[in-house]
Motif scaffolding. Sequence first.
Motif, PDB file in Angstrom:
ATOM      1  N   ALA A 460       1.015  27.784 -12.827  1.00 11.43           N
ATOM      2  CA  ALA A 460      -0.013  27.353 -11.860  1.00 11.43           C
ATOM      3  C   ALA A 460      -1.425  27.606 -12.379  1.00 11.43           C
ATOM      4  CB  ALA A 460       0.196  28.052 -10.519  1.00 11.43           C
ATOM      5  N   ILE A 461      -1.670  27.238 -13.620  1.00  8.71           N
ATOM      6  CA  ILE A 461      -2.981  27.430 -14.226  1.00  8.71           C
ATOM      7  C   ILE A 461      -3.922  26.300 -13.803  1.00  8.71           C
ATOM      8  CG2 ILE A 461      -4.238  27.485 -16.425  1.00  8.71           C
ATOM      9  CD1 ILE A 461      -1.691  28.737 -17.638  1.00  8.71           C
ATOM     10  N   ALA A 462      -5.109  26.668 -13.337  1.00  5.64           N
ATOM     11  CA  ALA A 462      -6.151  25.709 -12.983  1.00  5.64           C
ATOM     12  C   ALA A 462      -7.424  26.144 -13.687  1.00  5.64           C
ATOM     13  CB  ALA A 462      -6.354  25.659 -11.475  1.00  5.64           C
ATOM     14  N   ASN A 463      -7.759  25.486 -14.787  1.00  4.82           N
ATOM     15  CA  ASN A 463      -8.868  25.895 -15.639  1.00  4.82           C
ATOM     16  C   ASN A 463      -9.693  24.654 -15.979  1.00  4.82           C
ATOM     17  OD1 ASN A 463     -10.465  26.612 -17.952  1.00  4.82           O
ATOM     18  ND2 ASN A 463      -9.094  28.338 -18.348  1.00  4.82           N
ATOM     19  N   THR A 464     -10.807  24.489 -15.295  1.00  5.95           N
ATOM     20  CA  THR A 464     -11.616  23.283 -15.475  1.00  5.95           C
ATOM     21  C   THR A 464     -12.190  23.183 -16.894  1.00  5.95           C
ATOM     22  OG1 THR A 464     -13.544  24.438 -14.567  1.00  5.95           O
ATOM     23  CG2 THR A 464     -12.216  23.111 -13.038  1.00  5.95           C
ATOM     24  N   ASP A 465     -12.501  24.310 -17.517  1.00  9.55           N
ATOM     25  CA  ASP A 465     -13.013  24.271 -18.887  1.00  9.55           C
ATOM     26  C   ASP A 465     -11.954  23.724 -19.839  1.00  9.55           C
ATOM     27  OD1 ASP A 465     -15.448  25.298 -18.094  1.00  9.55           O
ATOM     28  OD2 ASP A 465     -14.924  27.372 -18.550  1.00  9.55           O
ATOM     29  N   TYR A 466     -10.708  24.132 -19.634  1.00  3.57           N
ATOM     30  CA  TYR A 466      -9.607  23.617 -20.447  1.00  3.57           C
ATOM     31  C   TYR A 466      -9.452  22.116 -20.227  1.00  3.57           C
ATOM     32  CZ  TYR A 466      -4.831  22.852 -22.150  1.00  3.57           C
ATOM     33  OH  TYR A 466      -3.721  22.359 -22.813  1.00  3.57           O
ATOM     34  N   ASP A 467      -9.447  21.708 -18.969  1.00  2.00           N
ATOM     35  CA  ASP A 467      -9.250  20.294 -18.644  1.00  2.00           C
ATOM     36  C   ASP A 467     -10.354  19.421 -19.227  1.00  2.00           C
ATOM     37  OD1 ASP A 467      -7.043  21.114 -17.224  1.00  2.00           O
ATOM     38  OD2 ASP A 467      -8.017  21.022 -15.261  1.00  2.00           O
ATOM     39  N   THR A 468     -11.594  19.894 -19.159  1.00  4.63           N
ATOM     40  CA  THR A 468     -12.725  19.124 -19.672  1.00  4.63           C
ATOM     41  C   THR A 468     -12.624  18.938 -21.185  1.00  4.63           C
ATOM     42  OG1 THR A 468     -14.180  19.895 -17.898  1.00  4.63           O
ATOM     43  CG2 THR A 468     -15.235  19.048 -19.886  1.00  4.63           C
ATOM     44  N   ALA A 469     -12.298  20.015 -21.880  1.00  2.00           N
ATOM     45  CA  ALA A 469     -12.182  19.942 -23.341  1.00  2.00           C
ATOM     46  C   ALA A 469     -11.009  19.061 -23.755  1.00  2.00           C
ATOM     47  CB  ALA A 469     -12.044  21.340 -23.927  1.00  2.00           C
ATOM     48  N   VAL A 470      -9.898  19.139 -23.017  1.00  2.00           N
ATOM     49  CA  VAL A 470      -8.731  18.309 -23.311  1.00  2.00           C
ATOM     50  C   VAL A 470      -9.073  16.832 -23.145  1.00  2.00           C
ATOM     51  CG1 VAL A 470      -6.512  17.579 -22.340  1.00  2.00           C
ATOM     52  CG2 VAL A 470      -6.904  19.980 -22.897  1.00  2.00           C
TER      53      VAL A 470
END
Length: 530
Positions: A460-470
């Motif tokens: 249940a990871i929610a990490n906007t920085d990860y999503d943006t970079a991906v």
Amino acid sequence: MRSPAPLVALLGASALALTACAGSAGPSSPSAGGALADGKTFTLSIGTDPGTLNPLVTVMSVARAIDRFLYARLVETGPDGTIVAGLAESWQSDTTGATFTLRTGTTCEDGTPITAKDVAANITYVGDPANGSPLIGLQVQPGTTAVGDDAAGTVTVTSGRPDAFLLENIGSIAIVCGNVLNDPDALAKGKGATGMFTMTEMSPNNQYTLTRRTDFTWGAGDWDPAQKGLPEKVSFRVVPNETTAVNLLLSGEITAAGVIGPDKKRLVDQGYFATNLPAPTGQLLYNQHEGRPTSDKAVRTALTQALDLDQLRTIITTGEGTKPTGLVTVSPNPCRADVVSGNLPSFDEKAAGDALDKAGWTTGSDGVRAKDGKRLELTLLSPSVLGDAGKAAAEYVQASWKKLGVALTVRSADSPAINEALFSTGDWDVSGVPLTVSMPSMLIPFYSGPTPPNGSNFAAIANTDYDTAVAAASQQAGSGGCEDWGTAEKALYENVAVVPYADQPRSTFASKAEFTESDGIDPTSIRMFE
């Protein structure tokens, strides 16, 4: 059809590895120097039962290793990382789509042709979120569709979103026969084979026996089906204890065994043939579902600070491990920069205790911390395939966290049990199950997006920085997006979502046989000797 699915890798239970180095035999190897032999049975030990063999719903490495023998792929990856023909003889691709031209004469196990429409239906099935395949986002982007033209023999793929490694990802999914695509019971038993072997005998928790198809001609690249030394049968034998597996290999009762522990030395000293794959052995991943203590970054940070990761690495790899530089370990691994160093919490027991104090976790009379009436009691899920070294590592974690005021229960589990915990019950706090991947894009569904049963984000990871970079990385083909992939991975470390602490070469040793290995042994590469 949604089934729990998991581990990108349990080391010997995950995982996913697309390409790796072929092993080589020393001059005294029991597999070298003899004449090639036909008609033999290749028997490989596996550390745990695979559970379902349905390639559309499993990402367990032990199951996928068996599926490697049953189901063909559009393309194959050679030992040097080059893409070669599989079911497809030619292809074109970019980040948004691909076209594959199929070889002629390919058939299902029942003799019916493998059609372009059947191949397209496989891809569309996985790409449809309604079907709940754990491969969605992992190898096939959500919303991906494909159209088959049987007359032209072409499959045209439209990706649901940009995929930097679309050719490798789409090209490596296992293709099942059209008549079993919607029959999960048949697929769970390895039916609908399009590959080199068919399933002929199943004895769960004991042995799985496969028989070679005499009509199979579409091996990787220019593979020759008439060459000598191909096995007549392949048997996967469940042997949970690594020492027992090595003894069986030494006595000649099995042909090959994967070994990561101290028994490796016995085989190395005698010159056995071996492959060597860089594999993650030690990873900690924290459950961030609401209500779990580990959903709090302060708790995750404190737990990590309380561990001497260098010592833990020595324990779990018996001194043979290396410090990870990233979450992608298996070739082709296009982005090889060190994104781990300096981005994980450092070992500091006092800082760990202070962090829990500040977060409101106070120590009770029994030495266990509590907050708002809830004790800090955690469960660590540990893969049984890691053997004694894994057990010792778990005991070290347990002792370290006890000093911190954490009551830790260690639950050793085989592949099906881990699959159930991560993707069905959710009954865990810390996972010690390493994920093995060959492309950074393969991490996406495990570190973002929907949680089970609607997705593979089991923590249940929610990490906007990860999503943006991906998102930025996915727009760039191949290694062009490596800087963004590195930024994405660092975001996971900075939020203490995952803690990689040990890599270790995993070897598969063999007697009177040779082969290459990637995400399991390549069946077309096996050569057996007298």
